[in-house]
Design a protein around this motif. Structure first.
Motif, mmCIF file in Angstrom:
data_model
loop_
_atom_site.group_PDB
_atom_site.id
_atom_site.type_symbol
_atom_site.label_atom_id
_atom_site.label_comp_id
_atom_site.label_asym_id
_atom_site.label_seq_id
_atom_site.Cartn_x
_atom_site.Cartn_y
_atom_site.Cartn_z
ATOM 1 N N GLU A 1 -2.023 -6.345 -6.069
ATOM 2 C CA GLU A 1 -1.292 -6.267 -4.793
ATOM 3 C C GLU A 1 -0.733 -4.877 -4.533
ATOM 4 O O GLU A 1 -0.389 -4.543 -3.399
ATOM 5 C CB GLU A 1 -0.177 -7.311 -4.751
ATOM 6 C CG GLU A 1 0.896 -7.089 -5.789
ATOM 7 C CD GLU A 1 1.932 -8.201 -5.809
ATOM 8 O OE1 GLU A 1 3.083 -7.905 -6.144
ATOM 9 O OE2 GLU A 1 1.590 -9.351 -5.495
ATOM 10 N N VAL B 1 -1.543 -1.105 -4.274
ATOM 11 C CA VAL B 1 -2.678 -0.223 -4.045
ATOM 12 C C VAL B 1 -2.149 1.170 -3.727
ATOM 13 O O VAL B 1 -1.187 1.311 -2.972
ATOM 14 C CB VAL B 1 -3.537 -0.743 -2.861
ATOM 15 C CG1 VAL B 1 -4.668 0.204 -2.546
ATOM 16 C CG2 VAL B 1 -4.042 -2.151 -3.152
ATOM 17 N N LYS C 1 -7.191 -4.805 -3.004
ATOM 18 C CA LYS C 1 -6.251 -5.932 -2.950
ATOM 19 C C LYS C 1 -6.743 -7.136 -3.745
ATOM 20 O O LYS C 1 -5.933 -7.974 -4.150
ATOM 21 C CB LYS C 1 -5.954 -6.302 -1.500
ATOM 22 C CG LYS C 1 -5.074 -5.264 -0.836
ATOM 23 C CD LYS C 1 -4.429 -5.802 0.408
ATOM 24 C CE LYS C 1 -3.381 -4.823 0.855
ATOM 25 N NZ LYS C 1 -2.269 -5.435 1.481
ATOM 26 N N ILE D 1 0.865 -1.181 0.000
ATOM 27 C CA ILE D 1 0.000 0.000 0.000
ATOM 28 C C ILE D 1 0.900 1.229 0.000
ATOM 29 O O ILE D 1 1.791 1.355 0.837
ATOM 30 C CB ILE D 1 -0.948 0.018 1.210
ATOM 31 C CG1 ILE D 1 -1.878 -1.196 1.168
ATOM 32 C CG2 ILE D 1 -1.744 1.324 1.246
ATOM 33 C CD1 ILE D 1 -2.802 -1.317 2.364
ATOM 34 N N VAL E 1 -9.695 -0.970 0.866
ATOM 35 C CA VAL E 1 -8.459 -1.752 0.773
ATOM 36 C C VAL E 1 -8.776 -3.195 0.407
ATOM 37 O O VAL E 1 -8.076 -3.807 -0.416
ATOM 38 C CB VAL E 1 -7.658 -1.652 2.090
ATOM 39 C CG1 VAL E 1 -6.504 -2.645 2.116
ATOM 40 C CG2 VAL E 1 -7.154 -0.231 2.295
ATOM 41 N N LYS E 2 -9.833 -3.742 0.978
ATOM 42 C CA LYS E 2 -10.241 -5.124 0.676
ATOM 43 C C LYS E 2 -10.519 -5.285 -0.823
ATOM 44 O O LYS E 2 -10.024 -6.218 -1.456
ATOM 45 C CB LYS E 2 -11.479 -5.482 1.497
ATOM 46 C CG LYS E 2 -12.027 -6.852 1.249
ATOM 47 C CD LYS E 2 -13.273 -7.082 2.100
ATOM 48 C CE LYS E 2 -14.102 -8.215 1.559
ATOM 49 N NZ LYS E 2 -15.380 -8.340 2.257
#
Length: 165
Positions: A91, A93, A87, A2, A83-84
């Protein structure tokens, strides 16, 4: 991975009246290069300041407003949900703002891609202080102002050195 992407002034200023307080085409090109083909997460106000989905990216917008809808974006109610979804797509983000979203995601972030704009301007939105206890600056490339870019600025990369539990 991230990554937060942010342009900020010398006092961590990132915005005024829901707009970026500078125009730096080199920074916009850099932003496009690192975020293209990846999911980007932003708050509703940031999305509204941009005005349209950014091409070649999955645009995920966080909003608490249940009555809000825009064509071409995925609207979610929380950072966790954003975020869920991101992803599941990739991978890598990228979090692109604004101030409230940066504050909520800083603990989740592995890398910071900062454009440090060498100026101090009036602002009402700020990026949290980057602590050298938590972040290592691993790269820096500086540019002088020119006919298209109104301020000197540096692209800086920070990697998290302290994992939060």
């Amino acid at each position: 991975m991230i990554t937060i992407v942010v342009a900020m002034g010398l006092n961590n200023e990132i915005g005024a009246d829901n707009q970026m307080p500078w125009h730096l085409p080199k920074d916009l090109k850099h932003f496009k290069e690192i975020t293209s083909e990846h999911p980007i997460i932003m708050g509703r106000k940031t999305y509204e300041s941009i005005g349209k989905p950014l091409p070649n990216r999955t645009n995920i917008v966080i909003s608490r407003r249940k009555d809000w809808f825009e064509e071409g974006i995925l609207i979610v109610g929380s950072v966790k949900e954003a975020v869920k979804f991101a992803k599941k797509i990739d991978e890598n983000v990228f979090i692109i703002g604004g101030g409230n979203i940066y504050e909520q995601t800083l603990e989740l972030t592995d890398r910071l891609e900062v454009t440090l704009v060498k100026t101090e301007l009036k602002a009402d939105t700020f990026f949290p202080k980057i602590s050298p206890k938590i972040w290592d600056k691993t790269n820096e490339i500086c540019h002088e102002k020119d006919e298209h870019n109104e301020f000197d600025f540096c692209f800086q990369t920070y990697e998290r050195k302290v994992k939060l539990t």
